[in-house]
Design an enzyme around this catalytic site. Structure first.
Site, PDB file in Angstrom:
ATOM      1  N   TYR A   1       0.820  -1.217   0.000  1.00 42.77           N
ATOM      2  CA  TYR A   1       0.000   0.000   0.000  1.00 42.77           C
ATOM      3  C   TYR A   1       0.850   1.260   0.000  1.00 42.77           C
ATOM      4  O   TYR A   1       0.455   2.269  -0.576  1.00 42.77           O
ATOM      5  CB  TYR A   1      -0.953  -0.003   1.195  1.00 42.77           C
ATOM      6  N   GLU A  29      -1.761 -29.206  11.841  1.00 40.99           N
ATOM      7  CA  GLU A  29      -2.152 -28.510  10.595  1.00 40.99           C
ATOM      8  C   GLU A  29      -3.328 -27.556  10.811  1.00 40.99           C
ATOM      9  O   GLU A  29      -3.271 -26.400  10.419  1.00 40.99           O
ATOM     10  CB  GLU A  29      -2.517 -29.534   9.498  1.00 40.99           C
ATOM     11  N   ASP A  41      -3.451 -33.678   8.236  1.00 37.00           N
ATOM     12  CA  ASP A  41      -4.411 -34.557   7.565  1.00 37.00           C
ATOM     13  C   ASP A  41      -3.637 -35.618   6.786  1.00 37.00           C
ATOM     14  O   ASP A  41      -2.513 -35.371   6.330  1.00 37.00           O
ATOM     15  CB  ASP A  41      -5.272 -33.775   6.559  1.00 37.00           C
TER      16      ASP A  41
END
Lengths: 362, 592
Positions: free
Chosen positions: A98, A192, A244
Site C-alpha cells: 500500500y 495442521e 491430515d
C-alpha cells in the site's frame, strides 16, 4: 527496530542501485542479475535434508519489455527497504504494497495492481541481496498459534504460554529476538488445522502431556517455521508434525522439515530436518478402523500425490509406500475424522499412544 | 349436361396470368410489401445494368422512389443503355415470360422472371399502367403506357407516342404497393452492394424522403463481355434436352449433338448414341421419352472435355478493390479471384474481397455480402454456400475472433461473388446458392487466399502497435524508476532520466530483436499487402479523371448519339426531362 545486519544490508541495496545508475550513465541497458527461483533451480541436499537454491542466474533488464515493469517495481521496493532500514521501522508486506502503490502519472496504471505483484519481488530482493526478509525490515502477515509449557520474553514482556486460556500466542513474523526463559515441555506438536488445536486445548493436552502446541492453520508461515526451528535448535525439543492424511498435509510436513521451493534460499533458517511425521497415515485407517470416515481422493488430490512422488525429497521408501497406498485406497483421512471414535480420543489415545510407541515417519 | 371432366377443362383454361402470379408470388419475390418494393427496384436496376453491359456502355442509372401515400410508391428508373426498339417495347414490358434463352450466358437476369412481373404487380396493386420511354439513338423517343391483358397475357397498350429525342436509354415509371425500410435488406443496402460489385456503374438514388444518394463510378472500364455458350452434356437435364430436341433444325442425332451442345465432336456423338443403344442417324424429333432418358444418361457420363471457361464475365480483383474502397472505406483490402472452373458442366468463377478497419464498425459480427453474377443476394444468408464457407473457414488463424460455428467478429466486410452461366439456387426463391462440392471448394480457396493477406496485415498491425506500446512503457516506467534510483544513490533523478532516455533511444530497436529472439517486424511496406498506396488521394484523382476525360467510346455503338451521350456519362438523359438535383418536374405528373 534495529538489527546488527542493518549497515551491511543497506550497503548491499545501495550498491545494487549504484550499479544500475552506472549502467545508465555508461550507455548500457540497466540490468540486475538474480538467482532463478523456479523449481528447475531448487535442489535437495540429501545429507542435510534441506532444499537449497542452485546457481542458475537470470538477468532482469529494463529494456526487455517483459521485464520493464518488474524492473521498475524491484527498484521501488529496494529504495523503500533502504528507507525502512534507515528509519528503523518494520513494515508488513501488505503495508509495503500500500505504501508503494500509486498511479503512474499520465496513465491509468498503478505502480502495483495487487499484492501478488509485490510479494514475489520481495522474495527476489531477498535472494538478490542475500538477506533475510526481516533484515530488509519486512514481515509477512502473522499466522500460526502457540500454547504450552514455555515462558517467552518478547520485546521486554514475559509471556507464559501455559496461561493463555483458549486464545494462545499469535506467532509473529519475526521471532529471532524471542528469549526462552523457562521450558517444561518435552516436545513440540505441530498441528495442521486450528480446529484440531482447539480440540487439544480443550482437552488440556499441552498441560497433561507437557507439550508445546503449534497450530499452523494450513501451510506453515515463515514465523511459525522459524519458531519451530528455534525451539528445536535452542531447546533441543523433538518436533512431531500432525496433519491430515492427504498430499497437502504431507507437503506441509515436508515444508517444515526440508523447506519450501519458494523460499529455498532460506531453508537453512526455516527448516527443521529433525522433525518427525506423526499422522494421519494410511496405516492409521486400518489400525483405528477409520475406513468408514475416509474421503474419496479427487482428481486434484491424485495429481498432487503424483507430483509429490516426483519430488527428490519424497523418495524415501516409506514415503513412496505411503503415497502409493493412498492412491490404491483412493482415499484420504482428515485429522478430525478421529472424532468418530470420540471427541477426546485424539488427546487421550491417538497422540499419546503414537508418541509412546514412537510410530513416526521420518 | 356437361361432364365433370368438361367442367374441369373449362376451369383449367381460366387459370389466368394473374392467378399464376398470385400462386407463385413468393417465388417471384413479391411475398410481402417490403420485399416487393425491393424486387421491383432490383428487376429494374439489374435490367438496366445488363442492357448497358451487353451494349458495352458504361452504365449511368438514375433511380427515384416517391411516396404517394403510406403504402404506395412511384418508382422511376432511367438508364443510358441502348434503348429498346419500338416494336419490342410492349412485349418486353407487358407479356409475362416473353422471350426464352436457349444459349447459356452469364447475366443478371437469371435472378428474377423479368421486369414484366413488376409491371403486373404494379397493375394488380395500383391499377395504373406502367410508362416506358425508350430511345435507341435514331432521333426519336417512344413513349408507351402499358398494362397486361391478364386473360390473354398480351400487352394492353393504353397510349403510344413518339417525340423527338437524341441519345439512347430507357426510362420506366410505375406505381406500386410497398413498404419502405432502411438498414438490412433495404433498397439502400441493395444499391450499396450493387455499387461495390459494379464499380463501373454510376448510380444516383433519391429515396422517398427526398434524400439523394450517390454511388459514383470508380472504374471506367467494363468487365469483359460474357459470351453465350451451348449447354455442356454433363450439366444437361431432361427438360432442357427435350426442349433442345424439339427446336433443333438438325435431322439426326450426330448433327444435333455436335451443333447444339458444347464440346461434343463426331466421335463423341456416335459413342454416346452407341452407349444409349440408339441409332445415331435417328431424327431427334422422333425419339421417345424413354430413349431421351437413355441418351441423357450417356451424355451426363460421357468422357468429354470441360466446357470453355472464357465465356464468363468476372468483376476482377482491381475493380472489387475499388468498389469496396469507395463504398465502405476500409483501411485495408485483400482480394482473390480464382481461375474459372466447372461444376456439373457449368463454368463458374469465384471472387472474394475482404475489407478491414477504417469506416467499418469495430464491434459485432463481420458483414458477409453475397453476389451472383454481380447481383447482391440479400435473403436466406444462412442456407447459402457462401455464408456456410465463411463460417467454416476458421478465422482465428487470420486474427479475428470467432466462436465455433458462428460468424466471426471484427471490423470486416467480406464480398463473395459467383460468376456463372447457371447459378444453382437452393430454392425457387433464388436467394441462396446451393452447396455443390466444387463451388464450396472454390469459395473456400478464394476466402483462404484473401484471408491470408488479411491475417498478415492484422499481425503486422498488431506488432507495430506492440512496438509502440513498448516504447511508451519505457517512457512511463522510466519516471518511477529514476526516482527510486535517485533515492537509492543520491544522484539527481532528472540526470538519470536524461541518460536513460538516450539509452532507450539508442538500444530499443536492438533489444527488442535480441531479447525476444524472433526478430520483431515493425511494419514494413512490401507493396504486396493488398493495400492501395495513398488510397484516398489516388481515388479522388481517378474520379476526377472520370469526369474530365470522356471514357473510351464503346465500339458496338458507333452511332453519333452514343458519343454525345458518352461525353457526359454522369448526366441523365435530358430528353426525359429530369434534373438530377430537383424532384421530377411537373410535366410528368400531368402526363399521368
Amino acid at each position: 527496530m534495529k538489527f546488527e545486519s542493518d549497515p551491511i544490508v543497506a550497503e548491499k541495496i545501495t550498491k545494487m542501485g549504484k550499479k544500475v545508475v552506472a549502467d545508465i550513465f555508461d550507455g548500457n541497458a540497466p540490468a540486475v542479475s538474480l538467482p532463478v527461483r523456479a523449481s528447475s533451480n531448487v535442489h535437495y541436499d540429501k545429507d542435510k535434508g534441506l532444499l537449497y537454491l542452485g546457481n542458475s542466474m537470470s538477468e532482469r533488464n529494463f529494456l526487455n519489455f517483459a521485464h520493464t515493469r518488474k524492473f521498475m517495481q524491484t527498484m521501488i521496493i529496494a529504495s523503500k527497504c533502504k528507507e525502512l532500514i534507515e528509519k528503523g521501522k518494520t513494515a508488513s508486506i501488505r503495508e509495503l504494497y500500500y505504501e508503494l502503490k500509486h498511479n503512474i502519472p499520465g496513465t491509468k496504471e498503478n505502480t502495483f495492481e495487487g499484492q501478488d505483484e509485490s510479494d514475489p519481488l520481495i522474495e527476489d530482493l531477498e535472494t538478490m541481496t542475500d538477506s533475510l526478509r526481516e533484515e530488509l525490515h519486512l514481515k509477512a502477515d502473522s499466522s500460526g498459534i502457540l500454547f504450552g509449557q514455555i515462558v517467552i520474553e518478547d520485546t521486554g514482556d514475559r509471556i507464559d504460554c501455559s496461561k493463555l486460556g483458549k486464545s494462545g500466542l499469535a506467532i509473529p513474523s519475526i521471532v529471532d529476538d524471542y528469549k526462552f526463559l523457562e521450558c517444561d515441555a518435552k516436545y513440540v506438536l505441530v498441528v495442521e488445522t486450528k480446529a484440531m488445536v482447539d480440540r487439544l486445548v480443550e482437552e488440556k493436552y499441552h498441560i497433561k502431556n507437557n507439550a508445546i502446541l503449534i497450530g499452523l492453520g494450513g501451510q506453515a508461515a515463515r514465523g511459525a517455521r522459524r519458531l519451530i526451528k528455534l525451539l528445536n535448535e535452542r531447546l533441543k525439543l523433538p518436533v512431531y508434525v500432525f496433519t491430515d492424511g492427504d498430499p497437502w498435509g504431507y507437503y506441509i510436513y515436508s515444508v517444515v522439515k526440508t523447506g519450501s521451493m519458494n523460499l529455498a534460499h532460506e531453508s537453512k533458517r526455516l527448516a527443521t530436518p529433525e522433525c518427525r511425521f506423526l499422522g494421519m497415515t494410511m496405516k492409521d485407517i486400518d489400525t483405528f478402523s477409520l475406513q468408514k470416515v475416509t474421503e474419496q481422493l479427487k482428481d486434484v488430490d491424485k495429481k498432487r500425490v503424483n507430483q509429490l512422488l516426483n519430488y527428490e525429497w519424497f523418495q524415501k521408501l516409506h514415503w513412496r509406500k505411503e503415497l502409493k497406498s493412498m492412491l490404491n485406497k483412493g482415499a484420504r483421512i482428515e485429522q478430525q475424522a478421529l472424532a468418530s471414535k470420540s471427541l477426546e480420543f485424539v488427546a487421550t489415545e491417538y497422540l499419546p499412544g503414537k508418541i509412546a510407541r514412537k510410530e513416526f515417519l521420518d | 349436361m356437361t361432364t365433370i371432366a368438361e367442367r374441369n377443362a373449362k376451369d383449367h383454361k381460366s387459370i389466368s396470368v394473374a392467378e399464376f402470379f398470385e400462386r407463385n408470388k413468393h417465388l417471384l419475390g413479391f411475398e410481402n410489401d417490403q420485399k416487393s418494393l425491393l424486387t421491383c427496384v432490383r428487376e429494374a436496376v439489374d435490367n438496366a445494368l445488363d442492357a448497358c453491359e451487353d451494349a458495352r456502355i458504361l452504365p449511368s442509372i438514375y433511380l427515384e422512389l416517391k411516396q404517394l401515400d403510406p403504402t404506395h410508391f412511384k418508382l422511376i428508373i432511367e438508364d443510358n443503355g441502348p434503348g429498346i426498339v419500338k416494336q419490342n417495347i410492349p412485349n418486353i414490358f407487358a407479356k409475362l415470360l416473353y422471350g426464352s434463352k436457349f444459349n447459356l450466358k452469364q447475366s443478371r437476369g437469371q435472378q428474377g422472371i423479368g421486369i414484366s412481373a413488376s409491371v403486373l404487380y404494379s397493375q394488380l396493386t395500383t391499377g395504373k399502367p406502367t410508362k416506358i420511354y425508350s430511345k435507341i439513338g435514331d432521333g426519336n423517343t417512344h413513349i408507351y403506357e402499358l398494362n397486361i391483358n391478364i386473360k390473354k397475357n398480351e400487352p394492353d397498350i393504353i397510349s403510344e407516342l413518339t417525340v423527338d429525342g437524341d441519345g439512347h436509354g430507357t426510362r420506366i415509371e410505375m406505381c406500386i404497393k410497398g413498404k419502405y425500410i432502411r438498414g438490412k435488406q433495404s433498397v439502400e443496402e441493395y444499391l450499396m452492394e450493387t455499387a461495390i460489385m459494379n464499380p463501373f456503374a454510376s448510380i444516383v438514388y433519391i429515396n422517398p424522403e427526398g434524400k439523394q444518394f450517390e454511388y459514383p463510378r470508380a472504374i471506367d472500364t467494363l468487365p469483359k463481355a460474357a459470351e453465350p455458350i451451348k449447354p455442356h452434356p454433363h450439366g444437361l437435364e431432361l427438360g432442357i434436352l427435350m426442349r433442345l430436341m424439339k427446336h433443333t433444325p438438325s435431322k439426326n442425332l450426330t448433327a444435333f449433338f455436335t451443333t447444339e451442345l458444347s464440346r461434343v465432336g463426331r466421335g463423341n456423338a456416335v459413342d454416346i448414341c452407341n452407349r444409349a443403344g440408339i441409332n445415331p442417324k435417328t431424327n431427334p424429333k422422333r425419339i421417345s421419352r424413354d430413349d431421351v432418358e437413355k441418351l441423357l444418361n450417356a451424355l451426363n457420363t460421357a468422357k468429354i472435355a470441360k466446357p470453355p471457361t472464357d465465356c464468363l464475365s468476372p468483376v476482377d480483383e482491381d475493380a472489387i478493390k475499388k468498389g469496396l474502397k469507395k463504398e465502405m472505406n476500409p483501411e485495408f483490402i485483400a482480394v482473390m479471384s480464382r481461375p474459372p472452373t466447372v461444376y456439373k458442366g457449368y463454368p463458374f468463377q469465384i471472387e472474394v474481397g475482404i475489407g478491414y478497419g477504417g469506416d467499418l464498425p469495430a464491434e459485432g459480427p463481420i458483414s458477409i455480402m453475397r453476389f451472383a453474377n454481380k447481383v447482391p443476394l440479400l435473403y436466406q444468408q444462412s442456407s447459402c454456400v457462401i455464408a456456410k464457407s465463411v463460417i467454416k473457414l476458421g478465422w482465428k488463424r487470420y486474427g479475428l475472433k470467432q466462436s465455433n460455428g458462428s460468424i466471426p467478429l471484427g471490423p470486416v466486410a467480406v464480398t463473395v461473388h459467383m460468376a456463372s452461366v447457371w447459378v444453382p439456387y437452393t430454392s425457387e426463391g433464388k436467394e441462396a446458392i446451393a452447396a455443390y462440392p466444387e463451388i464450396q471448394k472454390e469459395v473456400t480457396l478464394a476466402l483462404q487466399g484473401a484471408a491470408r493477406k488479411l491475417g498478415i496485415y492484422i499481425s503486422k498491425k498488431r506488432k507495430s502497435k506492440e512496438a509502440e506500446e513498448r516504447l511508451r512503457a519505457f517512457d512511463i516506467y522510466a519516471g518511477e524508476l529514476c526516482v527510486a534510483l535517485s533515492d537509492l544513490t543520491g544522484v539527481e533523478a532528472e540526470k538519470i532520466q536524461t541518460s536513460l532516455k538516450q539509452v532507450v533511444a539508442d538500444k530499443v530497436g536492438d533489444t527488442s530483436i535480441v531479447l525476444h529472439g524472433k526478430g520483431m517486424e515493425i511494419q514494413t511496406d512490401d507493396g504486396d499487402d493488398g493495400m492501395p498506396k495513398t488510397p484516398v488521394s489516388e481515388q479522388k484523382e481517378q474520379e476526377e479523371n472520370n469526369n474530365n476525360t470522356p471514357p473510351p467510346t464503346q465500339q458496338p455503338h458507333p452511332t453519333e448519339q452514343s458519343t454525345t451521350a458518352n461525353e457526359n456519362p454522369q448526366s441523365r438523359l435530358d430528353i426525359f426531362n429530369n434534373d438530377k438535383t430537383k424532384k421530377a418536374p411537373e410535366t410528368e405528373e400531368t402526363s399521368e
